[in-house]
Write an enzyme that holds these catalytic residues in place. Structure first.
Site, PDB file in Angstrom:
ATOM      1  N   HIS A 214      26.879 -21.650  10.962  1.00 35.73           N
ATOM      2  CA  HIS A 214      27.394 -21.502   9.597  1.00 35.73           C
ATOM      3  C   HIS A 214      28.916 -21.434   9.486  1.00 35.73           C
ATOM      4  O   HIS A 214      29.457 -21.555   8.392  1.00 35.73           O
ATOM      5  CB  HIS A 214      26.814 -20.234   8.962  1.00 35.73           C
ATOM      6  N   ARG A 215      29.633 -21.229  10.596  1.00 33.65           N
ATOM      7  CA  ARG A 215      31.073 -21.023  10.473  1.00 33.65           C
ATOM      8  C   ARG A 215      31.780 -22.292  10.003  1.00 33.65           C
ATOM      9  O   ARG A 215      31.484 -23.388  10.471  1.00 33.65           O
ATOM     10  CB  ARG A 215      31.666 -20.541  11.792  1.00 33.65           C
TER      11      ARG A 215
END
Length: 372
Positions: A214-215
């Site tokens: 998700h980063r």
């Protein structure tokens, strides 16, 4: 003794697991202190928020600021504007913030400007990567906090180097592990999760990888995202991969035309899952591939090998003592690490000091000594 109030702040998914044991501890001592729970609404998926609050036995917030999405600046500004009237109304003895999200620094700034003490849980963690928004939030929050609770010894050293007085720093352990230990017996079996999403597959315990991604540094850069997904596709030919897909990540995969890369039957895509579902998925995995800080800690506590898809970590103890290996986004390094785990079982690790499920109790003891 006059009863005092502590305002506790949550904003995004990682905060929920950190605040749950603190709220539970505060409930036990309400003859002297009450808590006022603020949800900033930074995590704006109402269904997921409700799932986490229910599963973790967190009471409904006293107020939801409903700030929703936006750029970092927009989100931080909206939180500050909506949080200040809350402090004027409640008049707390302190504001307690957790972690490193925008809500953490925004609410801390409002409190310190109004001369209200700030308590920071999970202080002193450093990746030394100023390109990470979370790193900026960590550093700034620590600088304005009056009481700083740390999860590992290295955090104490970081804070001392940054000019924080030793008397304000307290090593208490990891509240994330409090939550994990309290909920292990309630974890939802991975087979049930797959069945609930009509993803039933002939996948066995200890014979799949769990992936989270998700980063922004991983999912917003098309080249990096493509490289990572191709690596995952390669791994899935040796080991099925269960992939709960963050909405941000799904949008990027779709926009970059990469859905075909993860369309293999051995890559089992799921929507975001609740805490107990994720715990069950983790418990039964052969290994975890992730760019999440929290999962690095949880896998260390569970003894599950973790392959971190980042160039650094703010949680070095998970590498030094735990089951975590940092591989970055290089496909060869990712594959080599996975192959090693499949061959040798990977790092066994050990449970770090004070990751014993009693961090919240130690936090409460210090709060009572300092503020009550």
């Amino acid at each position: 003794m006059t009863k005092k109030t502590i305002v506790c702040v949550v904003g995004a998914r990682p905060n929920f697991m950190k605040i749950a044991p603190i709220i539970k501890a505060l409930k036990k001592t309400q003859e002297h202190v009450s808590f006022y729970l603020v949800h900033t609404g930074q995590h704006y998926d109402q269904a997921m928020k409700a799932s986490f609050f229910q599963q973790l036995d967190i009471p409904e917030p006293d107020i939801d600021l409903e700030v929703g999405s936006g750029s970092h600046s927009e989100q931080t500004a909206h939180i500050m504007l909506r949080f200040e009237p809350v402090l004027d109304k409640v008049k707390p003895c302190a504001v307690l913030v957790v972690g490193d999200v925008n809500s953490t620094v925004a609410c801390g700034l409002v409190a310190v400007k109004k001369a209200i003490p700030v308590i920071h849980v999970e202080a002193g963690l450093r990746s030394h990567d100023r390109q990470m928004p979370e790193e900026i939030n960590r550093v700034l929050t620590d600088q304005i906090s009056d009481t700083l609770f740390t999860t590992e010894r290295s955090a104490h050293e970081h804070l001392l180097k940054e000019g924080i007085e030793s008397r304000r720093i307290h090593f208490v352990g990891n509240v994330m592990i409090d939550t994990l230990r309290a909920n292990l017996e309630h974890a939802i079996a991975f087979t049930e999760t797959l069945k609930n999403y009509d993803k039933a597959q002939p996948v066995k315990v200890g014979e799949y990888a769990l992936l989270t991604l998700h980063r922004p540094s991983n999912v917003d850069d098309p080249r990096t995202l493509t490289r990572l997904l191709l690596s995952i596709a390669g791994i899935s030919r040796k080991l099925p991969v269960i992939f709960p897909i963050h909405p941000r990540t799904h949008n990027q995969i779709k926009q970059q035309g990469l859905l075909d890369v993860i369309s293999s039957p051995t890559i089992i895509g799921l929507p975001p899952v609740g805490y107990l579902q994720m715990l069950g998925l983790m418990q039964s995995a052969k290994l975890v591939l992730t760019d999440s800080g929290g999962l690095q800690e949880e896998t260390t506590s569970l003894g599950i090998p973790c392959v971190t898809l980042r160039e650094n970590t703010e949680r070095p103890i998970t590498v030094e003592q735990g089951t975590n290996t940092i591989v970055g986004t290089d496909p060869e390094k990712i594959q080599a690490c996975v192959d090693d785990i499949l061959t040798t079982g990977g790092k066994s690790g050990r449970i770090p000091e004070y990751w014993d499920g009693k961090a919240a109790e130690r936090i409460l003891a210090e709060i009572k000594r300092i503020y009550l």
